[in-house]
Design an enzyme around this catalytic site. Structure first.
Site, PDB file in Angstrom:
ATOM      1  N   ASP A 103       0.832  -1.211   0.000  1.00  0.00           N
ATOM      2  CA  ASP A 103       0.000   0.000   0.000  1.00  0.00           C
ATOM      3  C   ASP A 103       0.864   1.258   0.000  1.00  0.00           C
ATOM      4  O   ASP A 103       2.013   1.231   0.446  1.00  0.00           O
ATOM      5  CB  ASP A 103      -0.857   0.080   1.276  1.00  0.00           C
ATOM      6  CG  ASP A 103      -1.824  -1.072   1.399  1.00  0.00           C
ATOM      7  OD1 ASP A 103      -2.168  -1.665   0.376  1.00  0.00           O
ATOM      8  OD2 ASP A 103      -2.221  -1.352   2.548  1.00  0.00           O
ATOM      9  N   TYR A 104       0.255   2.329  -0.410  1.00  0.00           N
ATOM     10  CA  TYR A 104       0.870   3.669  -0.353  1.00  0.00           C
ATOM     11  C   TYR A 104       1.453   3.926   1.033  1.00  0.00           C
ATOM     12  O   TYR A 104       2.547   4.440   1.186  1.00  0.00           O
ATOM     13  CB  TYR A 104      -0.258   4.665  -0.675  1.00  0.00           C
ATOM     14  CG  TYR A 104       0.148   6.094  -0.845  1.00  0.00           C
ATOM     15  CD1 TYR A 104       0.865   6.498  -1.964  1.00  0.00           C
ATOM     16  CD2 TYR A 104      -0.237   7.068   0.093  1.00  0.00           C
ATOM     17  CE1 TYR A 104       1.206   7.823  -2.149  1.00  0.00           C
ATOM     18  CE2 TYR A 104       0.099   8.384  -0.085  1.00  0.00           C
ATOM     19  CZ  TYR A 104       0.818   8.760  -1.208  1.00  0.00           C
ATOM     20  OH  TYR A 104       1.157  10.076  -1.375  1.00  0.00           O
TER      21      TYR A 104
END
Ligand code: URA
Length: 235
Positions: A103-104
């Site tokens: 994820d970011y």
């Protein structure tokens, strides 16, 4: 050679992504759009992806381990213009793509390669390779919650497989936990902790199978050693 393999060997995408490109009508053979997944490419065929002719040439395979920082997306491009993990390996002379995804807001170990077959094999659901995450979570991780995480929790229509859980440190308001899982559903670790009532505050991947982040600094990368490459090929 099968069309998805041909596209992967041309360094355009992983085999799975190639399947998507085919299904979405982005691929032509001899000027005709092809949506059949099992299509074979014959000698002399002209293959185009998004209107650009491609060629499957055997490239020197490159395998990279990156310590992904927060604030980078795991993708080869982003429509919102956010930095991508490829920006961090821009000086590698190969068309790399990530194996799997972080994820970011997750940092840690991310593998990148131009070897489409390897990427395909390692991200296939039948692969039981353990991924190790270190998470800071809110609240107390009770025995009961640990048991639930270990045995499988419902993360919204999917019950996770057996996992390994180790509480490294339990503070008053948060805990540091090591979680090992074999699957790679979207935001799986965050959803698993949420399912038992703990919110993930920080998340880092520290290992993929027997490959460890070690002292690799955030934002830095290194090539895998021949032994590590052998290990991945045997997985
Ligand atoms: N699980 C998550 O929730 N996020 C990641 O980035 C990886 C696994």
């Amino acid at each position: 050679m099968r069309l998805n393999k041909y596209i992967a060997q041309a360094g355009i995408a992983s085999r799975r992504k190639a399947d998507e490109l085919i299904q979405n009508g982005n691929v032509k053979i001899n000027r005709m759009t092809v949506k059949e997944m099992g299509t074979e490419v014959q000698e002399g065929d002209v293959v185009e992806v998004n209107g650009r002719e491609i060629e499957a040439v055997a490239k020197k395979p490159v395998y990279i381990m990156l310590n992904k920082p927060l604030g980078y997306i795991t993708s080869v491009s982003d429509e919102k213009g956010r930095p991508t993990v490829l920006d961090l390996v821009a000086d590698v002379d190969a068309r790399l793509f990530p194996i799997g995804r972080l994820d970011y807001n997750t940092s840690g170990l991310l593998l990148l390669t131009n070897d489409g077959d390897m990427a395909y094999r390692l991200t296939h659901p039948k692969h039981q390779i353990y991924k190790t995450y270190r998470a800071r979570v809110s609240g107390v991780l009770s025995r009961e919650r640990i048991n639930r995480l270990q045995n499988g929790v419902d993360i919204g229509g999917f019950v996770t497989s057996k996992a390994k859980v180790k509480v490294i440190k339990q503070g008053e308001r948060s805990a540091i936990v090591e979680l090992q899982i074999t699957e790679g559903k979207n935001r799986q670790v965050r959803k698993m902790f949420a399912a038992v009532g703990n919110k993930v505050q920080e998340l880092e991947r520290t290992a993929v199978g027997e490959l460890y982040l070690g002292r690799l600094m955030v934002g830095h990368y290194r090539k895998l050693t021949p032994k590590e490459i052998e290990y991945l090929k045997d997985c």
